[in-house]
Design an enzyme around this catalytic site. Sequence first.
Site, PDB file in Angstrom:
ATOM      1  N   GLY A  51      50.090  41.953  39.689  1.00  0.00           N
ATOM      2  CA  GLY A  51      50.212  40.814  40.602  1.00  0.00           C
ATOM      3  C   GLY A  51      49.964  39.476  39.924  1.00  0.00           C
ATOM      4  O   GLY A  51      50.308  39.266  38.758  1.00  0.00           O
ATOM      5  N   TYR A  54      45.706  44.182  47.505  1.00  0.00           N
ATOM      6  CA  TYR A  54      44.502  44.488  48.315  1.00  0.00           C
ATOM      7  C   TYR A  54      44.792  44.607  49.806  1.00  0.00           C
ATOM      8  O   TYR A  54      43.893  44.922  50.587  1.00  0.00           O
ATOM      9  CB  TYR A  54      43.417  43.449  48.043  1.00  0.00           C
ATOM     10  CG  TYR A  54      42.628  43.692  46.749  1.00  0.00           C
ATOM     11  CD1 TYR A  54      42.949  44.749  45.900  1.00  0.00           C
ATOM     12  CD2 TYR A  54      41.585  42.863  46.377  1.00  0.00           C
ATOM     13  CE1 TYR A  54      42.254  44.970  44.725  1.00  0.00           C
ATOM     14  CE2 TYR A  54      40.864  43.077  45.199  1.00  0.00           C
ATOM     15  CZ  TYR A  54      41.210  44.141  44.383  1.00  0.00           C
ATOM     16  OH  TYR A  54      40.509  44.368  43.215  1.00  0.00           O
ATOM     17  N   ASN A  90      40.241  41.258  39.777  1.00  0.00           N
ATOM     18  CA  ASN A  90      39.397  42.385  40.192  1.00  0.00           C
ATOM     19  C   ASN A  90      38.035  42.198  39.539  1.00  0.00           C
ATOM     20  O   ASN A  90      37.852  41.324  38.699  1.00  0.00           O
ATOM     21  CB  ASN A  90      40.029  43.735  39.798  1.00  0.00           C
ATOM     22  CG  ASN A  90      40.217  43.870  38.303  1.00  0.00           C
ATOM     23  OD1 ASN A  90      39.257  43.869  37.533  1.00  0.00           O
ATOM     24  ND2 ASN A  90      41.464  43.938  37.874  1.00  0.00           N
ATOM     25  N   ASP A 108      55.541  29.742  41.636  1.00  0.00           N
ATOM     26  CA  ASP A 108      54.777  30.550  40.686  1.00  0.00           C
ATOM     27  C   ASP A 108      53.545  29.757  40.268  1.00  0.00           C
ATOM     28  O   ASP A 108      53.647  28.706  39.641  1.00  0.00           O
ATOM     29  CB  ASP A 108      55.678  30.835  39.469  1.00  0.00           C
ATOM     30  CG  ASP A 108      54.964  31.607  38.375  1.00  0.00           C
ATOM     31  OD1 ASP A 108      55.626  32.006  37.411  1.00  0.00           O
ATOM     32  OD2 ASP A 108      53.729  31.809  38.488  1.00  0.00           O
ATOM     33  N   ILE A 109      52.383  30.233  40.629  1.00  0.00           N
ATOM     34  CA  ILE A 109      51.149  29.469  40.393  1.00  0.00           C
ATOM     35  C   ILE A 109      50.897  29.245  38.904  1.00  0.00           C
ATOM     36  O   ILE A 109      50.222  28.291  38.520  1.00  0.00           O
ATOM     37  CB  ILE A 109      49.944  30.152  41.063  1.00  0.00           C
ATOM     38  CG1 ILE A 109      48.792  29.150  41.259  1.00  0.00           C
ATOM     39  CG2 ILE A 109      49.489  31.389  40.287  1.00  0.00           C
ATOM     40  CD1 ILE A 109      47.686  29.664  42.161  1.00  0.00           C
ATOM     41  N   ASP A 143      47.214  38.248  38.964  1.00  0.00           N
ATOM     42  CA  ASP A 143      46.263  38.442  37.849  1.00  0.00           C
ATOM     43  C   ASP A 143      47.037  38.688  36.557  1.00  0.00           C
ATOM     44  O   ASP A 143      46.800  38.059  35.518  1.00  0.00           O
ATOM     45  CB  ASP A 143      45.363  39.641  38.193  1.00  0.00           C
ATOM     46  CG  ASP A 143      44.124  39.735  37.326  1.00  0.00           C
ATOM     47  OD1 ASP A 143      43.380  40.722  37.485  1.00  0.00           O
ATOM     48  OD2 ASP A 143      43.894  38.839  36.493  1.00  0.00           O
ATOM     49  N   THR A 147      46.182  39.311  49.664  1.00  0.00           N
ATOM     50  CA  THR A 147      47.308  39.672  50.553  1.00  0.00           C
ATOM     51  C   THR A 147      48.386  40.477  49.839  1.00  0.00           C
ATOM     52  O   THR A 147      49.428  40.783  50.431  1.00  0.00           O
ATOM     53  CB  THR A 147      47.945  38.395  51.148  1.00  0.00           C
ATOM     54  OG1 THR A 147      48.520  37.617  50.098  1.00  0.00           O
ATOM     55  CG2 THR A 147      46.917  37.587  51.914  1.00  0.00           C
ATOM     56  N   GLY A 148      48.173  40.845  48.609  1.00  0.00           N
ATOM     57  CA  GLY A 148      49.126  41.689  47.887  1.00  0.00           C
ATOM     58  C   GLY A 148      48.587  43.100  47.756  1.00  0.00           C
ATOM     59  O   GLY A 148      48.465  43.842  48.739  1.00  0.00           O
TER      60      GLY A 148
HETATM   61  N1  APR Z   1      52.236  32.936  41.779  1.00  0.00           N
HETATM   62  C1  APR Z   1      51.736  32.821  43.037  1.00  0.00           C
HETATM   63  N2  APR Z   1      51.433  33.870  43.813  1.00  0.00           N
HETATM   64  C2  APR Z   1      51.670  35.102  43.297  1.00  0.00           C
HETATM   65  C3  APR Z   1      52.181  35.310  41.992  1.00  0.00           C
HETATM   66  C4  APR Z   1      52.468  34.157  41.229  1.00  0.00           C
HETATM   67  N3  APR Z   1      52.961  34.236  39.983  1.00  0.00           N
HETATM   68  N4  APR Z   1      52.290  36.657  41.785  1.00  0.00           N
HETATM   69  C5  APR Z   1      51.872  37.249  42.922  1.00  0.00           C
HETATM   70  N5  APR Z   1      51.510  36.328  43.833  1.00  0.00           N
HETATM   71  C6  APR Z   1      50.990  36.510  45.180  1.00  0.00           C
HETATM   72  C7  APR Z   1      51.322  37.795  45.882  1.00  0.00           C
HETATM   73  O1  APR Z   1      52.637  37.735  46.428  1.00  0.00           O
HETATM   74  C8  APR Z   1      50.256  37.785  46.960  1.00  0.00           C
HETATM   75  O2  APR Z   1      50.671  36.956  48.040  1.00  0.00           O
HETATM   76  O3  APR Z   1      49.576  36.533  45.088  1.00  0.00           O
HETATM   77  C9  APR Z   1      49.063  37.127  46.281  1.00  0.00           C
HETATM   78  C10 APR Z   1      47.953  38.080  45.888  1.00  0.00           C
HETATM   79  O4  APR Z   1      48.525  39.319  45.512  1.00  0.00           O
HETATM   80  P1  APR Z   1      47.921  40.177  44.279  1.00  0.00           P
HETATM   81  O5  APR Z   1      48.229  39.508  43.023  1.00  0.00           O
HETATM   82  O6  APR Z   1      48.392  41.591  44.471  1.00  0.00           O
HETATM   83  O7  APR Z   1      46.342  40.090  44.476  1.00  0.00           O
HETATM   84  P2  APR Z   1      45.387  40.812  45.517  1.00  0.00           P
HETATM   85  O8  APR Z   1      46.104  41.274  46.739  1.00  0.00           O
HETATM   86  O9  APR Z   1      44.242  39.877  45.671  1.00  0.00           O
HETATM   87  O10 APR Z   1      44.917  42.120  44.734  1.00  0.00           O
HETATM   88  C11 APR Z   1      44.076  41.951  43.608  1.00  0.00           C
HETATM   89  O11 APR Z   1      45.529  43.191  42.174  1.00  0.00           O
HETATM   90  O12 APR Z   1      46.476  42.472  40.220  1.00  0.00           O
HETATM   91  C12 APR Z   1      45.427  43.186  40.744  1.00  0.00           C
HETATM   92  O13 APR Z   1      43.678  42.854  39.147  1.00  0.00           O
HETATM   93  C13 APR Z   1      44.111  42.534  40.453  1.00  0.00           C
HETATM   94  O14 APR Z   1      42.888  44.447  41.196  1.00  0.00           O
HETATM   95  C14 APR Z   1      43.268  43.131  41.546  1.00  0.00           C
HETATM   96  C15 APR Z   1      44.221  43.171  42.741  1.00  0.00           C
END
Ligand code: APR
Length: 187
Positions: free
Chosen positions: A48, A137, A40, A26-27, A50, A134-135
């Site tokens: 996610g 988006y 975003n 967990d980052i 964020d 990679t989540g």
């Molecule tokens: N620690 C580390 N990695 C995480 C955590 C965490 N606590 N939570 C999620 N992740 C990983 C996800 O599994 C994925 O591999 O972060 C990566 C990015 O996923 P998202 O958070 O969905 O971000 P992204 O795909 O860049 O989409 C961005 O999502 O939350 C919204 O406001 C954000 O609109 C923006 C979009």
Amino acid sequence: MVSKGDSPAPPGVPDSGQGLVLTRGDITREAVDAIVNAANSSLLGGDGVDGAIHLAAGSGLVQECAGLGGCPAGEARMTKGYRLPARHVIHTVGPVWQGGSAGEDETLASCYRESLRLAEEAGLSSIAFPSISTGIYGFPIERACRIAIREIRAFLATARCVKTVKAVAFSDRDYETYRKAAAEGPL
Ligand code: APR
């Protein structure tokens, strides 16, 4: 397990944490100089990673972000870390996956370059990235992690302040994807 991209520490030698470090977790718990947020363009929070970062940081983070006027995709902005163990948050906005022919690769590469540039200019020593885009988006992680590793390695080859760049995978599957890509050598 933590391993470096190019020169995994010999067995039994504690990893010095220098260079590209792959880890799983967990980052929001990373005690580094800066963690990177996959934000975003409004910078006002989301789901996610964020959502997790804003929840852990507390309301001071969104208040500082509100004064930044947003952030275009491919760029990055730095704030304080507030209640996070990390001193700073670097917010970057990744590309939304559209099939791969809308410049997504270059925008993602720019997210890594711009985040690393901000860290270097601020004289930071350690930074941790989630797997940007990679989540929600939808950017395929097999393709995204190669861009991440390539840009991080290129940066570390000439960086003066930043010594440790962690790629923090949120699942075993994602960690394994990064580990295999890093083991392929130059990407
Ligand atoms: N620690 C580390 N990695 C995480 C955590 C965490 N606590 N939570 C999620 N992740 C990983 C996800 O599994 C994925 O591999 O972060 C990566 C990015 O996923 P998202 O958070 O969905 O971000 P992204 O795909 O860049 O989409 C961005 O999502 O939350 C919204 O406001 C954000 O609109 C923006 C979009």
